[in-house]
Design an enzyme around this catalytic site. Structure first.
Site, PDB file in Angstrom:
ATOM      1  CG  HIS A  55      -1.970  -1.013   1.198  1.00  0.00           C
ATOM      2  ND1 HIS A  55      -3.243  -0.745   0.756  1.00  0.00           N
ATOM      3  CD2 HIS A  55      -1.954  -2.335   1.494  1.00  0.00           C
ATOM      4  CE1 HIS A  55      -3.975  -1.837   0.791  1.00  0.00           C
ATOM      5  NE2 HIS A  55      -3.210  -2.823   1.242  1.00  0.00           N
ATOM      6  CD  GLU A  91      -2.908   2.850  -0.097  1.00  0.00           C
ATOM      7  OE1 GLU A  91      -1.985   2.654  -0.903  1.00  0.00           O
ATOM      8  OE2 GLU A  91      -3.716   1.968   0.242  1.00  0.00           O
TER       9      GLU A  91
END
Ligand code: 1PR
Length: 583
Positions: free
Chosen positions: A198, A200
């Site tokens: 991920h 983000e």
């Protein structure tokens, strides 16, 4: 939905596919922080007309594909990707690109990348599934996406299935990761890319990667994305050589914020001594700061994860007014590491008699920006019901509902055990016993000098006993679908004498999901000690970080010196988003 407020015609427009599963808020926040104008959509025509498409996802392969079918997104997605237009898939958004997955036999994936997703087989390596935490990558092909990676950089992974290496997938492989065996953690072909981790939620390293993707996808990338890509993770370590792993699986250091309203009604971060949050003699609720500002401080200081525990549960609150929703929404705009929220996640009935299920409460937290939710009292009650049914799952509990919708990794169970001292094994009536006179004990003794104890799982933050043995509860919640255990210890909370090692060792041996040790940290050495003595995956502290008696960087330095891989301590200060103003 388009954000943020300062949108103007020069902003880079990106499309974020929100097909109804998982937490897209974190990716939305990261893209907004990088200067994008984000269109969040589930419409087939929006996919067809996208200039840059992001496809996030957490949850199960089969339900994700079913959702894509229902929303008529399958063909538009295939056409978009096959045309080689700018695309970034994340986590499940990578897995669904393949032909199939062992997670959902018989379900066809998008099939734009050859090969199948398989189950992790890591038990022989002593590793947990799901993989939850920070790990490195090795670049398999030159790509601007990984160009800013330095040796030691780690990215955040959360998954139970992975893409094995194969001849079929070989031409697509962007990067690989080692977790038991080597698996494919990224694929790319021209402007189409997808990653298992991920970005983000991977701090400055992840923002740099997103920035690099944006910069390589459009002639006019947002200046903040370009700056993030250029800054990389902020490390001065050497750039990562081809084929070299940047890091291995890291132990996590978690900062925890116990939040409640003080007597004046303000939401504050507080901290208990053995769960008593008032100043000595029943005084004021201790006030150690404001939740959003403290969370941001911990992100910037290098916490690998931030946990918010709403310790009063706001029992009468209607779902839409839960004060922690706002805290999560604000914190997730500036903290690009995983955020977990717990406290009060259960079926609610407000003063008007409106019912909300625990799943609906969890839904609201995920939409606000949480990456995981943590269940306390409700989970202990679910464990009791499971045990009373003779150890069978019937789909009726909140753990099952949340885990089915968001994946086990998003469903943490927080347990609050208290020691019950006994004179000898016979007096323990079959409960699992810990020996505090043994090698892991620190000489802790009961009121009559006892060294043996079992641990009773309490409810409502220690206010009520349950009669249940913590080991039984841990095994039951794992069977019901919990993906991680947060193990507190009321006796050790706020005492700074170190974690309860016999308790942590006992629970780590009882379950096969990751365990976060909590309560009692007083020095950096307590973290290396709990990692060495018990093999827990993560350790959490509150008071030492709030009071600045120990810095997160000191904890990481100590663990690294003791031979435990940890993510590089500090994330450089972010200028992407203003601090929250409303606290
Ligand atoms: O039962 O689902 O509503 O969840 C309530 C949640 O709130 C549970 O996770 C429970 O642990 C937590 N909680 C309830 N009351 C208290 C309290 O302190 N009075 N706090 C409480 C739990 C424990 C830790 C703490 C560590 C580290 N706090 O999270 O942060 O012990 O502290 P230290 O490093 O200072 O030792 P539900």
């Amino acid at each position: 939905e388009v954000g943020p407020g300062d949108r103007n015609s020069t902003m880079t427009r990106v499309t974020l596919l929100d097909y109804g599963a998982g937490n897209v808020k974190s990716l939305y926040n990261a893209l907004v922080a990088l200067g994008c104008d984000v269109e969040q959509t589930d419409k087939p025509e929006a996919v067809a007309s996208a200039a840059i498409l992001f496809f996030p996802g957490v949850g199960a392969f089969g339900s994700c594909m079913a959702m894509l079918e229902r929303k008529q997104l399958v063909e538009p997605l295939r056409a978009y990707i096959r045309a080689g237009r700018p695309f970034l898939g994340i986590c499940l958004g990578m897995q669904t690109l393949f032909e199939s997955s062992e997670e959902s036999p018989g379900v066809a994936g998008l099939g734009v990348v050859p090969g199948a997703v398989g189950r992790f087989d890591v038990a022989s390596h002593g590793l947990c599934v799901p993989q939850i935490g920070w790990n490195g990558v090795a670049a398999a092909q030159p790509s601007p996406l990984l160009g800013s990676l330095a040796e030691g950089d780690a990215l955040y992974f959360v998954h139970s299935f992975r893409v094995p290496r194969s001849e079929a997938v070989a031409p697509w492989v962007l990067c690989e990761t080692e977790y038991g065996d080597r698996f494919v953690s990224g694929v790319a072909n021209g402007k189409v890319a997808a990653v298992q981790f991920h970005p983000e939620k991977s701090g400055a390293v992840g923002l740099a990667l997103l920035g690099a993707f944006l910069a390589s996808s459009t002639a006019e990338p947002p200046p903040r994305a370009v700056a993030a890509a250029a800054a990389g993770g902020g490390s001065t370590r050497p750039r990562l050589g081809a084929g070299k792993l940047s890091a291995g699986p890291c132990r996590r250091i978690v900062a925890c914020l116990d939040v409640r309203a003080n007597d004046a009604g303000d939401l504050v971060v507080t901290k208990g001594d053995q769960y008593d949050c008032r100043e000595k003699g029943g005084g004021e609720v201790r006030n150690l700061g404001k939740p959003v500002a403290l969370a941001r401080r911990y992100y910037e200081e290098g916490a690998d994860e931030v946990t918010f525990l709403n310790i009063t549960g706001f029992r009468e609150c209607p779902l839409t007014d839960l004060p922690m929703l706002k805290v999560l929404a604000e914190a997730s705009r500036t903290c690009f590491v995983p955020l977990c929220v717990g406290g009060g996640i259960k079926d609610l009935v407000d003063a008007q008699g409106t019912r909300s299920s625990a799943l609906q409460v969890a839904d609201a937290y995920f939409r606000a920006g949480a990456d995981k939710v943590s269940l306390g009292s409700d989970a202990a009650e679910a464990a009791r019901a499971y045990l009373e049914r003779g150890g069978t799952c019937d789909g009726s509990t909140s753990i099952e509902a949340i885990s089915a919708k968001y994946g086990a990794q998003a469903c943490v169970v927080s347990i609050d055990p208290r020691r019950v001292w006994v004179a000898d094994a016979a007096a323990a009536e079959g409960h699992a016993l810990a020996d505090h006179a043994g090698p892991l004990g620190r000489g802790g003794r009961g009121p009559a000098g006892e060294s043996l104890c079992w641990y009773e799982c309490t409810l409502q933050g220690g206010r009520k006993g349950s009669g249940l043995d913590v080991v039984q509860v841990a095994r039951a919640v794992e069977a019901l679908g919990a993906g991680e255990l947060l193990v507190n210890c009321i006796d050790c909370d706020g005492q700074h004498a170190g974690f309860d090692l016999p308790l942590m060792a006992m629970l780590k041996a009882a379950v096969s999901i990751p365990v976060i040790a909590s309560s009692g940290a007083g020095a950096p050495e307590h973290f290396s000690e709990v990692f060495r003595s018990t093999q827990v995956e993560a350790a959490l502290a509150a008071s030492i970080f709030h009071r600045r008696t120990v810095a997160i960087s000191a904890v990481k330095e100590c663990c690294a010196t003791a031979g435990f891989a940890v993510r590089a301590a500090a994330t450089p200060s972010q200028e992407f988003a203003p601090p929250a103003e409303s606290e």
